[in-house]
Design a protein around this motif. Structure first.
Motif, PDB file in Angstrom:
ATOM      1  N   ILE A 122      32.980  -3.899 -43.169  1.00 32.19           N
ATOM      2  CA  ILE A 122      32.751  -3.379 -41.821  1.00 32.19           C
ATOM      3  C   ILE A 122      32.966  -1.865 -41.791  1.00 32.19           C
ATOM      4  O   ILE A 122      32.207  -1.127 -41.157  1.00 32.19           O
ATOM      5  N   ARG A 123      33.989  -1.406 -42.504  1.00 31.93           N
ATOM      6  CA  ARG A 123      34.234   0.047 -42.559  1.00 31.93           C
ATOM      7  C   ARG A 123      33.060   0.770 -43.205  1.00 31.93           C
ATOM      8  O   ARG A 123      32.625   1.836 -42.735  1.00 31.93           O
ATOM      9  N   TYR A 124      32.532   0.215 -44.278  1.00 32.00           N
ATOM     10  CA  TYR A 124      31.372   0.840 -44.930  1.00 32.00           C
ATOM     11  C   TYR A 124      30.159   0.873 -43.997  1.00 32.00           C
ATOM     12  O   TYR A 124      29.493   1.911 -43.848  1.00 32.00           O
ATOM     13  N   ILE A 125      29.880  -0.248 -43.365  1.00 31.17           N
ATOM     14  CA  ILE A 125      28.703  -0.341 -42.501  1.00 31.17           C
ATOM     15  C   ILE A 125      28.836   0.593 -41.289  1.00 31.17           C
ATOM     16  O   ILE A 125      27.861   1.226 -40.865  1.00 31.17           O
ATOM     17  N   ASN A 126      30.046   0.694 -40.756  1.00 33.19           N
ATOM     18  CA  ASN A 126      30.279   1.521 -39.569  1.00 33.19           C
ATOM     19  C   ASN A 126      30.626   2.976 -39.895  1.00 33.19           C
ATOM     20  O   ASN A 126      31.025   3.735 -39.016  1.00 33.19           O
ATOM     21  N   LYS A 127      30.511   3.351 -41.178  1.00 33.51           N
ATOM     22  CA  LYS A 127      30.761   4.729 -41.623  1.00 33.51           C
ATOM     23  C   LYS A 127      32.176   5.181 -41.282  1.00 33.51           C
ATOM     24  O   LYS A 127      32.411   6.305 -40.842  1.00 33.51           O
ATOM     25  N   GLN A 128      33.146   4.269 -41.517  1.00 40.23           N
ATOM     26  CA  GLN A 128      34.543   4.555 -41.211  1.00 40.23           C
ATOM     27  C   GLN A 128      35.372   4.773 -42.473  1.00 40.23           C
ATOM     28  O   GLN A 128      36.589   4.876 -42.396  1.00 40.23           O
ATOM     29  N   ASP A 129      34.714   4.835 -43.627  1.00 42.16           N
ATOM     30  CA  ASP A 129      35.419   5.006 -44.883  1.00 42.16           C
ATOM     31  C   ASP A 129      35.090   6.375 -45.479  1.00 42.16           C
ATOM     32  O   ASP A 129      34.010   6.928 -45.240  1.00 42.16           O
ATOM     33  N   GLU A 130      36.033   6.923 -46.245  1.00 41.75           N
ATOM     34  CA  GLU A 130      35.780   8.215 -46.897  1.00 41.75           C
ATOM     35  C   GLU A 130      34.569   8.147 -47.811  1.00 41.75           C
ATOM     36  O   GLU A 130      33.824   9.115 -47.965  1.00 41.75           O
ATOM     37  N   LEU A 131      34.404   6.992 -48.448  1.00 39.53           N
ATOM     38  CA  LEU A 131      33.290   6.801 -49.370  1.00 39.53           C
ATOM     39  C   LEU A 131      32.045   6.418 -48.582  1.00 39.53           C
ATOM     40  O   LEU A 131      32.002   5.378 -47.934  1.00 39.53           O
ATOM     41  N   SER A 132      31.035   7.248 -48.628  1.00 33.26           N
ATOM     42  CA  SER A 132      29.810   6.965 -47.877  1.00 33.26           C
ATOM     43  C   SER A 132      28.938   5.977 -48.638  1.00 33.26           C
ATOM     44  O   SER A 132      28.999   5.882 -49.863  1.00 33.26           O
ATOM     45  N   VAL A 133      28.168   5.212 -47.894  1.00 30.49           N
ATOM     46  CA  VAL A 133      27.206   4.280 -48.473  1.00 30.49           C
ATOM     47  C   VAL A 133      25.818   4.858 -48.275  1.00 30.49           C
ATOM     48  O   VAL A 133      25.396   5.112 -47.150  1.00 30.49           O
ATOM     49  N   GLU A 134      25.137   5.075 -49.365  1.00 30.29           N
ATOM     50  CA  GLU A 134      23.793   5.652 -49.306  1.00 30.29           C
ATOM     51  C   GLU A 134      22.754   4.610 -49.739  1.00 30.29           C
ATOM     52  O   GLU A 134      23.056   3.750 -50.576  1.00 30.29           O
ATOM     53  N   PRO A 135      21.557   4.651 -49.169  1.00 31.02           N
ATOM     54  CA  PRO A 135      21.097   5.629 -48.189  1.00 31.02           C
ATOM     55  C   PRO A 135      21.738   5.400 -46.818  1.00 31.02           C
ATOM     56  O   PRO A 135      22.016   4.255 -46.446  1.00 31.02           O
ATOM     57  N   ALA A 136      21.962   6.489 -46.107  1.00 32.00           N
ATOM     58  CA  ALA A 136      22.518   6.385 -44.763  1.00 32.00           C
ATOM     59  C   ALA A 136      21.513   5.685 -43.851  1.00 32.00           C
ATOM     60  O   ALA A 136      20.314   5.678 -44.113  1.00 32.00           O
TER      61      ALA A 136
END
Length: 323
Positions: A139-153
């Protein structure tokens, strides 16, 4: 009228190949879109000769390409096998291919027999006990709440939805402020469904509480009863206290033997809802009275024409239209 969606498990019908089953899933998604269903989900099963859907991410991608408006998703990705980061990457790609049309349904069950589970969790790198932590991280990854970004945005993130069949999993979904699906087609205990809905809404009043139900509609009661005849479930109880639900006795026995533990198998009366459309409407109304916002229709019919007929009849109760 009701908000209705579909869960399809890509069953391999008598005389068909896995390719036939997957093609039929694509066709059903197109029918679902035409008939106004809100969502179309596909499942994840492993080591099964009865269903062809072992990779929902791949199938979702193809269905998105073959449809235009309907929301498409996993029902669900079995997160105990996978890295939350990789799952987030997969669904970020899908959300970029079809913005606003992607659901990320997440399940906790293994989705297969012990041998395939061991193969998926290579060298024992997975631990089912950390499922809640995995989901929180996803959920943190999907909601952009983690320091580590998930790409592609993503411009529009996929919707994370928890699938379960217990009061405790409904509570967890509410605490995470995500939609929840109670799998009534696996756990037909009405009291637990009511309690789960009540607790979810108490914690998260604006959340979406869904129910996944096996539904068989036919022109006559006798025909519906005939189609529902072989839909009983089989529950495997292991000496460890764990329990797993399967759709036939042979798979249940095989599961017990592959587990390497003492086990017993119990036949469970089918929780399928079947009958004419008037009878089904009464069941759907009960769900609404329990606090259910949306019904995910699982279609367990194993005859080609009857499967489509059932979905077409159920669509008469659909409040959603694709615009």
């Amino acid at each position: 009228m009701f908000t209705l969606s579909i869960l399809d498990q890509s069953p391999i019908l008598s005389g068909d190949t896995a390719q036939d089953a997957l093609n039929r899933t694509i066709e059903l998604a197109q029918v679902a879109e035409r008939l106004g269903f809100k969502r179309f989900w596909v499942s994840e099963h492993h080591q099964s000769k009865e269903v062809a859907g072992s990779s929902p991410e791949v199938l979702v991608s193809h269905i998105l390409a073959k449809t235009e408006k309907i929301i498409v998703g996993s029902g669900g990705v079995m997160l105990t096998h996978y890295s939350p980061y990789k799952v987030a990457e997969n669904f970020h790609v899908l959300a970029n291919l079809a913005p606003g049309r992607v659901d990320l349904g997440i399940g906790k069950a293994p989705g297969g027999l012990p041998q395939s589970t061991k193969a998926l969790q290579y060298n024992g790198l997975s631990n089912p006990e950390d499922f809640n932590d995995r989901l929180k991280q996803l959920i943190r990854y999907i909601n952009k709440q983690d320091e580590l970004s998930v790409e592609p945005a993503t411009r529009i993130a996929p919707e994370v939805i928890l699938l379960g069949g217990s009061v405790s999993s409904a509570k967890f979904a509410a605490e995470q402020k995500i939609p929840y699906v109670f799998a009534q087609f696996i756990n037909g205990n009405e009291e637990q469904l009511i309690e789960a809905a009540k607790l979810y809404k108490a914690i998260y009043p604006t959340g979406i509480f869904m129910v996944g139900a096996a539904v068989i509609a036919a022109a006559t009661e006798d025909e519906a009863e005939r189609l529902a005849k072989d839909t009983d479930l089989y529950r495997v109880y292991l000496e460890t206290g764990e329990k797993f639900t399967l759709t036939n006795f042979e798979s249940a026995e095989r599961f017990g033997k592959e587990s390497g533990k003492t086990y017993r198998v119990e036949r469970v009366l089918s929780p399928a809802i079947y009958g004419t459309i008037d009878k089904i409407e009464k069941h759907f109304t009960l769900f609404q009275n329990y606090g259910v916002d949306e019904i995910i229709v699982h279609n367990p019919v194993l005859e080609k024409e009857a499967r489509l007929t059932s979905i077409e009849l159920i669509s008469q109760l659909n409040a959603v239209t694709q615009s």
